[in-house]
Design a protein around this motif. Structure first.
Motif, PDB file in Angstrom:
ATOM      1  N   LYS A 149      42.322  31.403  28.317  1.00  0.00           N
ATOM      2  CA  LYS A 149      42.749  31.036  26.981  1.00  0.00           C
ATOM      3  C   LYS A 149      43.994  31.828  26.555  1.00  0.00           C
ATOM      4  N   GLU A 150      43.918  33.141  26.818  1.00  0.00           N
ATOM      5  CA  GLU A 150      45.035  34.007  26.449  1.00  0.00           C
ATOM      6  C   GLU A 150      46.286  33.649  27.255  1.00  0.00           C
ATOM      7  N   PHE A 151      46.081  33.403  28.529  1.00  0.00           N
ATOM      8  CA  PHE A 151      47.182  33.040  29.432  1.00  0.00           C
ATOM      9  C   PHE A 151      47.889  31.787  28.909  1.00  0.00           C
ATOM     10  N   GLN A 152      47.079  30.773  28.587  1.00  0.00           N
ATOM     11  CA  GLN A 152      47.666  29.516  28.104  1.00  0.00           C
ATOM     12  C   GLN A 152      48.402  29.716  26.789  1.00  0.00           C
ATOM     13  N   HIS A 153      47.792  30.545  25.935  1.00  0.00           N
ATOM     14  CA  HIS A 153      48.376  30.741  24.609  1.00  0.00           C
ATOM     15  C   HIS A 153      49.670  31.544  24.659  1.00  0.00           C
ATOM     16  N   LYS A 154      49.676  32.594  25.459  1.00  0.00           N
ATOM     17  CA  LYS A 154      50.834  33.497  25.430  1.00  0.00           C
ATOM     18  C   LYS A 154      51.945  33.054  26.357  1.00  0.00           C
ATOM     19  N   ARG A 155      51.607  32.495  27.518  1.00  0.00           N
ATOM     20  CA  ARG A 155      52.636  32.139  28.504  1.00  0.00           C
ATOM     21  C   ARG A 155      52.411  30.708  29.007  1.00  0.00           C
ATOM     22  N   PRO A 156      52.552  29.769  28.079  1.00  0.00           N
ATOM     23  CA  PRO A 156      52.235  28.369  28.446  1.00  0.00           C
ATOM     24  C   PRO A 156      53.092  27.848  29.599  1.00  0.00           C
ATOM     25  N   LEU A 157      54.350  28.249  29.664  1.00  0.00           N
ATOM     26  CA  LEU A 157      55.219  27.729  30.726  1.00  0.00           C
ATOM     27  C   LEU A 157      54.764  28.186  32.099  1.00  0.00           C
ATOM     28  N   GLU A 158      54.384  29.441  32.195  1.00  0.00           N
ATOM     29  CA  GLU A 158      53.954  29.960  33.494  1.00  0.00           C
ATOM     30  C   GLU A 158      52.648  29.266  33.910  1.00  0.00           C
ATOM     31  N   TYR A 159      51.746  29.110  32.924  1.00  0.00           N
ATOM     32  CA  TYR A 159      50.462  28.461  33.212  1.00  0.00           C
ATOM     33  C   TYR A 159      50.701  27.036  33.699  1.00  0.00           C
ATOM     34  N   ALA A 160      51.582  26.338  32.963  1.00  0.00           N
ATOM     35  CA  ALA A 160      51.861  24.945  33.312  1.00  0.00           C
ATOM     36  C   ALA A 160      52.506  24.846  34.693  1.00  0.00           C
ATOM     37  N   ARG A 161      53.429  25.771  34.969  1.00  0.00           N
ATOM     38  CA  ARG A 161      54.112  25.724  36.262  1.00  0.00           C
ATOM     39  C   ARG A 161      53.129  25.968  37.411  1.00  0.00           C
ATOM     40  N   LEU A 162      52.287  26.982  37.232  1.00  0.00           N
ATOM     41  CA  LEU A 162      51.310  27.287  38.270  1.00  0.00           C
ATOM     42  C   LEU A 162      50.355  26.102  38.483  1.00  0.00           C
ATOM     43  N   ALA A 163      49.968  25.447  37.361  1.00  0.00           N
ATOM     44  CA  ALA A 163      49.064  24.315  37.458  1.00  0.00           C
ATOM     45  C   ALA A 163      49.742  23.166  38.197  1.00  0.00           C
ATOM     46  N   ARG A 164      51.027  22.964  37.856  1.00  0.00           N
ATOM     47  CA  ARG A 164      51.812  21.891  38.461  1.00  0.00           C
ATOM     48  C   ARG A 164      51.954  22.120  39.962  1.00  0.00           C
ATOM     49  N   GLU A 165      52.209  23.372  40.320  1.00  0.00           N
ATOM     50  CA  GLU A 165      52.430  23.691  41.730  1.00  0.00           C
ATOM     51  C   GLU A 165      51.112  23.914  42.467  1.00  0.00           C
ATOM     52  N   GLY A 166      49.991  23.811  41.735  1.00  0.00           N
ATOM     53  CA  GLY A 166      48.685  24.001  42.360  1.00  0.00           C
ATOM     54  C   GLY A 166      48.437  25.429  42.803  1.00  0.00           C
ATOM     55  N   LYS A 167      49.096  26.386  42.098  1.00  0.00           N
ATOM     56  CA  LYS A 167      48.952  27.787  42.502  1.00  0.00           C
ATOM     57  C   LYS A 167      48.026  28.573  41.588  1.00  0.00           C
ATOM     58  N   LEU A 168      47.426  27.864  40.628  1.00  0.00           N
ATOM     59  CA  LEU A 168      46.556  28.579  39.679  1.00  0.00           C
ATOM     60  C   LEU A 168      45.413  29.276  40.397  1.00  0.00           C
ATOM     61  N   GLU A 169      44.856  28.566  41.396  1.00  0.00           N
ATOM     62  CA  GLU A 169      43.701  29.127  42.104  1.00  0.00           C
ATOM     63  C   GLU A 169      44.010  30.487  42.736  1.00  0.00           C
ATOM     64  N   GLU A 170      45.271  30.585  43.237  1.00  0.00           N
ATOM     65  CA  GLU A 170      45.671  31.852  43.888  1.00  0.00           C
ATOM     66  C   GLU A 170      45.588  33.030  42.935  1.00  0.00           C
ATOM     67  N   ARG A 171      45.748  32.710  41.649  1.00  0.00           N
ATOM     68  CA  ARG A 171      45.856  33.793  40.669  1.00  0.00           C
ATOM     69  C   ARG A 171      44.527  34.131  40.006  1.00  0.00           C
ATOM     70  N   VAL A 172      43.505  33.404  40.343  1.00  0.00           N
ATOM     71  CA  VAL A 172      42.227  33.668  39.690  1.00  0.00           C
ATOM     72  C   VAL A 172      41.712  35.044  40.106  1.00  0.00           C
ATOM     73  N   GLY A 173      41.304  35.781  39.096  1.00  0.00           N
ATOM     74  CA  GLY A 173      40.733  37.102  39.361  1.00  0.00           C
ATOM     75  C   GLY A 173      39.344  37.166  38.768  1.00  0.00           C
ATOM     76  N   SER A 174      38.718  38.314  38.924  1.00  0.00           N
ATOM     77  CA  SER A 174      37.368  38.429  38.375  1.00  0.00           C
ATOM     78  C   SER A 174      37.418  39.144  37.025  1.00  0.00           C
ATOM     79  N   ALA A 175      36.418  38.841  36.210  1.00  0.00           N
ATOM     80  CA  ALA A 175      36.349  39.477  34.895  1.00  0.00           C
ATOM     81  C   ALA A 175      36.220  40.984  35.080  1.00  0.00           C
ATOM     82  N   PRO A 176      36.930  41.762  34.265  1.00  0.00           N
ATOM     83  CA  PRO A 176      36.868  43.220  34.432  1.00  0.00           C
ATOM     84  C   PRO A 176      35.492  43.758  34.029  1.00  0.00           C
ATOM     85  N   ALA A 177      35.069  44.806  34.725  1.00  0.00           N
ATOM     86  CA  ALA A 177      33.785  45.438  34.389  1.00  0.00           C
ATOM     87  C   ALA A 177      33.868  46.003  32.975  1.00  0.00           C
ATOM     88  N   SER A 178      32.772  45.902  32.253  1.00  0.00           N
ATOM     89  CA  SER A 178      32.840  46.322  30.847  1.00  0.00           C
ATOM     90  C   SER A 178      33.097  47.827  30.722  1.00  0.00           C
TER      91      SER A 178
END
Lengths: 423, 287
Positions: free
Chosen positions: B228-257
């Motif tokens: 949500k934050e990614f889309q809100h703050k850097r929509p162009l980067e999110y859109a580009r990664l989605a377009r290029e199908g590279k979003l999956e590469e960037r998925v990380g895990s939720a940080p430990a509390s």
């Protein structure tokens, strides 16, 4: 010689005890004269003739509890007196109006000046001229136990002088009462005071080394050794080489030519609280002293790293005025003898900055970034940096404030509020 | 501040449990930022008492640590550590861009280098502030982030160079004129002051305290941000990664509390120190 004197003294003591045991009862007192004659007869037999007169008087005044009508002690410790500088004199050498026994109840005040005429006349012209406030005994101690000034028991023995003067010129003495500067604690904490009290150095300056003894004058009196123009010579009595250096330098010349605004020893070192100049405390306190006259130089010094780092404590190694300009033998920059003359700069700066070269010494320790004519390069560097700082901050402060307002506005609208219209 | 904690908790609660996290910074970049901000705080805390050596708090600080000598020692220590971090960063950038031939390091949408879009974004952003236009869409690095980066980059070169010039003055005097040593102090202190004022007011607010990130943008600590934050703050980067199908590469895990909490403590401490220094700096002009 010594043992016979001691024998005589002990004989005398035995006789005195004997006499006291007789006089202890009041009945016997009436017959005091007869007993005195008896004791004198015995004393004549036992003691050397030089003590005759003293023992006559001590027969009564040797009693430690003896008091006059007003309750003041009129006892005399015979053994201390005989060891004192006046020990060989007869009592009536000083108490001249006493010719016979019994003597009148009120006797004349002893006049030391009848013998010590020179000292008395010096004293008369001094700040201590009032003999009522400053009798000889106020410095020399109890009249019957005066020792030569070379004797450690003397109140005016070099190591005892500060304490003697401090009786009045210390915080708790007359200093407070009369509003005199309390110099005793300052002196005792000074390098002179330490040398005297910790090391017992007889040559360490004590009060009278600078102020004199009998003829102590106000420092405002041009005759006084502590008059500003005379101070270099006074300190130079001991610190001869430093005095010579000082006299050669600008400050020495100025003072010698009558300019009393120029500093003398005490302006930088102070008079009583003199510190070891290598001590951090001295290094910390002295720069503002130079700056009290050289105001423009102090302000430009304050702009430099030397000052930022060094003026406020802790880092005492950074350059102070005299590290570069010299301390006693100060010359104008134009004088080739000055350590800050162009030809000497590499050596002077090199004292701290190993490897200082000709380019390094072009550094200006008194540069003024506000002065376009004097330091144009620095002036424009500072101007550029200030403009950069002001323009960047101005732009971004406005930018940030607008952004904050706008973001909050959006946030509130997004969350369904109506911008305070509910109120 | 219980209010803030509540906000943070509710913000987390909004994210669906299956919400995805995307990596923004590598661990190396986060470590460098940690070194950067801790040494910067150290440099600021030790530089300010020297810059404002007349002020009451500077004297107090100097007394507390045993004089200005101790302060200078710590200043130099921090400077050395920061210099090493800076050199590592420069080496990293060149290794990525030149050795590994990574695209977008020196130019393009993902580069730190400013381009026309940044100027247009800035003007558009300003128009949006006053309600004269839509909010610009930002890519990987927004123009103010690039400014932060280059301000620090330039600052480190200028402050570092002038600092070393003073530290090793006789050496630098071999090839610099004498007046440059005078200028070094002026430059060092003015640029340092600018950096301090900028970071402790502008950077803190722009990056952490503004409503979109309040009270702190954790991405520089955890390295990841929510979708949500990614889309809100850097929509162009999110859109580009989605377009290029590279979003999956960037998925990380939720940080430990625990790590988020730990980072918060560190981050808030840094901000508190920074704001204190900011107040002291400003107060030095009045006392």
């Amino acid at each position: 010689m010594r043992s016979s004197a001691r024998f005589n003294a002990s004989c005398e003591e035995v006789l005195l005890r004997l006499f006291r045991s007789f006089t202890a009862s009041s009945e016997v007192v009436r017959h005091r004269g007869a007993f005195i004659s008896f004791v004198v007869a015995l004393a004549l037999f036992a003691a050397p003739h030089s003590l005759h007169a003293q023992s006559d008087c001590l027969a009564c005044h040797g009693d430690k509890s003896m008091q006059d009508a007003a309750g003041h002690s009129i006892a005399v410790d015979g053994s201390t007196f005989s060891a004192s500088i006046h020990g060989s004199m007869k009592c009536n050498n000083c108490h001249a109006d006493i010719k016979e026994y019994p003597h009148p109840e009120h006797i004349a005040r002893v006049e030391c000046k009848s013998c010590h005429a020179d000292e008395a006349s010096s004293l008369a012209g001094s700040v201590h001229s009032s003999s009522k406030d400053h009798p000889c005994s106020s410095c020399h101690g109890d009249a019957h136990s005066i020792f030569p000034k070379s004797d450690s028991r003397s109140a005016v023995y070099p190591l005892n002088i500060p304490k003697t003067c401090g009786n009045c010129h210390g915080t708790d003495g007359m200093a407070r009462k009369h509003g005199l500067p309390s110099v005793y604690p300052n002196y005792m904490d000074s390098i002179h005071g330490f040398a005297l009290s910790k090391e017992g150095l007889l040559v360490a300056a004590n009060c009278q080394s600078c102020h004199g003894s009998h003829k102590i004058l106000s420092r405002k009196d041009p005759q006084s050794p502590t008059f500003k123009a005379n101070i270099p010579k006074t300190c130079g009595t001991c610190h001869a080489k430093i005095d010579a250096d000082y006299e050669r330098g600008s400050h020495g010349h100025a003072v010698a030519s009558g300019n009393l605004k120029a500093p003398v020893c005490t302006d930088c070192h102070t008079a009583h609280a003199i510190l070891q100049p290598t001590e951090s405390e001295f290094r910390m306190q002295s720069t503002p002293i130079c700056g009290s006259c050289h105001k423009d130089k102090l302000s430009t010094y304050h702009d430099t790293f030397h000052s930022q780092l060094g003026s406020l404590g802790g880092y005492v190694e950074t350059a102070r005025c005299w590290d570069c300009h010299g301390a006693h033998e100060i010359y104008p920059t134009a004088d080739p003898r000055s350590p800050v003359a162009k030809a000497n700069l590499v050596a002077t700066c090199g004292k701290c900055h190993a490897g200082a070269n000709l380019s390094f010494v072009q550094y200006q320790p008194h540069a003024n970034a506000h002065d376009r004519k004097l330091n144009p390069a620095l002036f424009y560097v500072r101007l550029f940096m200030n403009l950069l700082l002001i323009s960047v901050l101005t732009f971004f402060v406005i930018h940030t404030i607008l952004w904050l307002i706008r973001s909050r506005f959006d946030q509130v609208r997004r969350n369904g509020s109506n911008g305070g219209n509910n109120a | 501040m219980p209010e803030l904690e509540q906000t943070a908790v509710s913000a987390e609660a909004e994210v669906p449990s299956e919400g995805r996290y995307y990596r923004r910074f590598t661990s190396k970049q986060r470590y460098l930022h940690a070194v950067l901000f801790s040494t910067f705080l150290g440099l600021a805390a030790t530089g300010l008492p020297l810059r404002f050596s007349e002020s009451i708090w500077a004297r107090g600080a100097a007394r507390a640590v045993g004089g200005f000598g101790a302060i200078l020692f710590f200043h130099k220590f921090c400077a050395l550590v920061l210099t090493i971090a800076f050199l590592i960063h420069v080496k990293e950038v060149f290794a990525r861009g030149l050795y590994h031939r990574e695209k977008g390091v020196f130019w393009g949408a993902t580069s730190m280098v400013a381009n026309w879009k940044d100027l247009k974004d800035m003007l558009g952003h300003l128009r949006w502030f006053v309600g004269l236009g839509p909010k610009p869409k930002f890519d990987r690095y927004a123009y103010w982030e690039k400014f932060d980066y280059w301000a620090v980059f330039w600052g480190m070169i200028v402050i570092g160079f002038s600092g070393y010039a003073m530290w090793f003055a006789p050496f630098f005097a071999r090839f610099l004129p004498g007046w440059a040593l005078n200028a070094a102090l002026v430059i060092h202190s003015e640029e340092g002051l600018l950096a301090i004022l900028f970071i402790f007011s502008i950077h803190f607010v722009n990056t952490h305290l503004r409503p979109d990130s309040f009270p702190m943008d954790m991405v520089i600590f955890t390295g990841v941000e929510s979708e949500k934050e990614f889309q809100h703050k850097r929509p162009l980067e999110y859109a580009r990664l989605a377009r290029e199908g590279k979003l999956e590469e960037r998925v990380g895990s939720a940080p430990a509390s625990w790590f988020v909490n730990f980072s918060r403590i560190i981050g808030f401490t840094a901000i508190a120190i920074g704001l204190t220094l900011l107040v002291l700096t400003l107060s030095a002009y009045f006392y």
